[in-house]
Design a protein around this motif. Sequence first.
Motif, mmCIF file in Angstrom:
data_model
loop_
_atom_site.group_PDB
_atom_site.id
_atom_site.type_symbol
_atom_site.label_atom_id
_atom_site.label_comp_id
_atom_site.label_asym_id
_atom_site.label_seq_id
_atom_site.Cartn_x
_atom_site.Cartn_y
_atom_site.Cartn_z
ATOM 1 N N GLN A 28 0.721 -1.535 -0.175
ATOM 2 C CA GLN A 28 -0.030 -0.070 0.286
ATOM 3 C C GLN A 28 0.214 1.601 -0.195
ATOM 4 O O GLN A 28 0.308 2.416 -0.067
ATOM 5 C CB GLN A 28 -1.191 0.317 1.314
ATOM 6 C CG GLN A 28 -2.093 -1.018 0.998
ATOM 7 C CD GLN A 28 -2.771 -0.856 2.293
ATOM 8 O OE1 GLN A 28 -2.255 -0.454 3.615
ATOM 9 N NE2 GLN A 28 -4.128 -1.215 2.791
ATOM 10 N N GLN A 29 2.074 1.297 0.131
ATOM 11 C CA GLN A 29 2.753 2.236 0.316
ATOM 12 C C GLN A 29 3.248 2.941 -0.959
ATOM 13 O O GLN A 29 3.692 2.192 -1.901
ATOM 14 C CB GLN A 29 4.491 1.805 1.101
ATOM 15 C CG GLN A 29 4.403 1.543 2.510
ATOM 16 C CD GLN A 29 3.559 2.054 3.533
ATOM 17 O OE1 GLN A 29 3.508 4.082 3.838
ATOM 18 N NE2 GLN A 29 2.348 2.234 3.757
ATOM 19 N N LYS A 30 2.979 3.940 -0.957
ATOM 20 C CA LYS A 30 3.536 4.060 -2.681
ATOM 21 C C LYS A 30 4.811 5.355 -2.751
ATOM 22 O O LYS A 30 5.936 5.356 -4.246
ATOM 23 C CB LYS A 30 2.748 5.997 -3.039
ATOM 24 C CG LYS A 30 0.956 5.368 -2.938
ATOM 25 C CD LYS A 30 0.467 7.033 -3.515
ATOM 26 C CE LYS A 30 -0.959 5.678 -3.613
ATOM 27 N NZ LYS A 30 -2.104 6.653 -3.560
ATOM 28 N N ASP A 31 5.884 5.788 -2.075
ATOM 29 C CA ASP A 31 6.839 6.719 -1.532
ATOM 30 C C ASP A 31 7.216 5.529 -0.744
ATOM 31 O O ASP A 31 8.679 6.131 0.137
ATOM 32 C CB ASP A 31 6.880 7.899 -1.081
ATOM 33 C CG ASP A 31 6.277 8.149 0.522
ATOM 34 O OD1 ASP A 31 5.637 7.184 0.651
ATOM 35 O OD2 ASP A 31 6.012 8.913 0.303
ATOM 36 N N LEU A 32 7.980 3.909 -0.086
ATOM 37 C CA LEU A 32 8.589 3.755 0.584
ATOM 38 C C LEU A 32 9.882 3.488 -0.348
ATOM 39 O O LEU A 32 10.091 2.643 -1.054
ATOM 40 C CB LEU A 32 8.239 1.676 0.399
ATOM 41 C CG LEU A 32 8.842 0.831 1.262
ATOM 42 C CD1 LEU A 32 8.716 1.401 3.202
ATOM 43 C CD2 LEU A 32 8.127 -0.409 1.350
ATOM 44 N N GLU A 33 11.157 3.763 0.133
ATOM 45 C CA GLU A 33 12.640 3.771 -0.122
ATOM 46 C C GLU A 33 12.987 2.491 0.338
ATOM 47 O O GLU A 33 12.875 1.923 1.921
ATOM 48 C CB GLU A 33 13.358 5.172 0.381
ATOM 49 C CG GLU A 33 12.548 5.997 -0.318
ATOM 50 C CD GLU A 33 13.173 7.325 0.842
ATOM 51 O OE1 GLU A 33 14.212 8.319 -0.148
ATOM 52 O OE2 GLU A 33 12.750 8.305 1.605
ATOM 53 N N LEU A 34 14.262 2.148 -0.001
ATOM 54 C CA LEU A 34 14.995 1.524 0.656
ATOM 55 C C LEU A 34 16.670 2.009 1.119
ATOM 56 O O LEU A 34 17.092 3.180 0.313
ATOM 57 C CB LEU A 34 15.359 0.113 -0.873
ATOM 58 C CG LEU A 34 14.391 -0.228 -1.675
ATOM 59 C CD1 LEU A 34 15.156 -0.999 -2.476
ATOM 60 C CD2 LEU A 34 13.340 -1.546 -0.186
ATOM 61 N N LYS A 67 10.272 4.452 9.696
ATOM 62 C CA LYS A 67 9.162 3.848 8.293
ATOM 63 C C LYS A 67 8.937 2.542 8.763
ATOM 64 O O LYS A 67 8.157 1.716 8.706
ATOM 65 C CB LYS A 67 8.922 4.074 7.123
ATOM 66 C CG LYS A 67 8.372 4.101 5.625
ATOM 67 C CD LYS A 67 6.612 5.322 6.503
ATOM 68 C CE LYS A 67 5.607 4.827 5.387
ATOM 69 N NZ LYS A 67 4.715 5.331 5.535
ATOM 70 N N TYR A 68 9.951 1.512 7.982
ATOM 71 C CA TYR A 68 9.933 0.347 8.589
ATOM 72 C C TYR A 68 9.146 -0.253 9.839
ATOM 73 O O TYR A 68 8.470 -1.396 9.750
ATOM 74 C CB TYR A 68 11.240 -1.049 8.043
ATOM 75 C CG TYR A 68 11.073 -0.536 6.300
ATOM 76 C CD1 TYR A 68 10.661 -1.626 5.406
ATOM 77 C CD2 TYR A 68 12.116 0.571 6.299
ATOM 78 C CE1 TYR A 68 10.807 -1.538 4.529
ATOM 79 C CE2 TYR A 68 12.299 0.198 4.354
ATOM 80 C CZ TYR A 68 11.663 -0.529 3.988
ATOM 81 O OH TYR A 68 11.689 -0.442 1.988
ATOM 82 N N VAL A 72 5.959 -2.478 10.768
ATOM 83 C CA VAL A 72 5.681 -3.774 11.989
ATOM 84 C C VAL A 72 5.212 -3.489 12.768
ATOM 85 O O VAL A 72 4.171 -4.572 12.697
ATOM 86 C CB VAL A 72 7.735 -4.198 12.067
ATOM 87 C CG1 VAL A 72 7.173 -4.987 12.925
ATOM 88 C CG2 VAL A 72 8.679 -4.641 10.774
ATOM 89 N N ARG A 73 4.836 -2.866 13.566
ATOM 90 C CA ARG A 73 4.381 -2.420 14.458
ATOM 91 C C ARG A 73 2.577 -2.497 14.348
ATOM 92 O O ARG A 73 2.177 -2.903 14.638
ATOM 93 C CB ARG A 73 4.370 -0.876 15.166
ATOM 94 C CG ARG A 73 5.810 -1.116 16.335
ATOM 95 C CD ARG A 73 6.478 0.716 16.581
ATOM 96 N NE ARG A 73 6.495 1.393 16.570
ATOM 97 C CZ ARG A 73 6.960 1.823 15.892
ATOM 98 N NH1 ARG A 73 8.695 1.538 16.050
ATOM 99 N NH2 ARG A 73 7.283 2.857 15.017
ATOM 100 N N SER A 74 2.488 -1.461 12.945
ATOM 101 C CA SER A 74 1.657 -1.848 12.833
ATOM 102 C C SER A 74 0.416 -3.298 11.857
ATOM 103 O O SER A 74 -0.346 -3.817 12.519
ATOM 104 C CB SER A 74 0.738 -0.812 11.271
ATOM 105 O OG SER A 74 1.755 0.731 11.335
ATOM 106 N N ALA A 75 1.753 -4.123 11.746
ATOM 107 C CA ALA A 75 1.270 -5.630 11.987
ATOM 108 C C ALA A 75 1.166 -5.562 12.567
ATOM 109 O O ALA A 75 -0.142 -6.683 12.596
ATOM 110 C CB ALA A 75 2.071 -5.772 10.743
#
Length: 95
Positions: A28-34, A67-68, A72-75
């Motif tokens: 669902q993330q549009k701007d997830l960076e690595l 962000k990650y 994880v906390r949301s999951a």
Amino acid sequence: MNLKKNEAEKPLPRRSRLHEILIALIKQQKDLELMDDNVQIFENPINNSEKYDPSKIVERNQRIIKKYQSLVRSAIALDALLESEDYNISDGRIS
């Protein structure tokens, strides 16, 4: 979540459920960076002697990690909520 028919009959172990929820959140993330340790951040294109600022790389990576961690906390929270509601993830119905 895409599960095979024989997998839908048995409940997923907690780790697998968390993995499925996390993957769904990531999608669902549009701007997830690595993270990248070799990022070149150009401060001033005229002055090429300073191609990158290591502190900017560290700040960027810290922001990405946060962000990650948030995902994880949301999951984990979603999984706990579903479990407390006795929600059967494999068939999408409340049992």
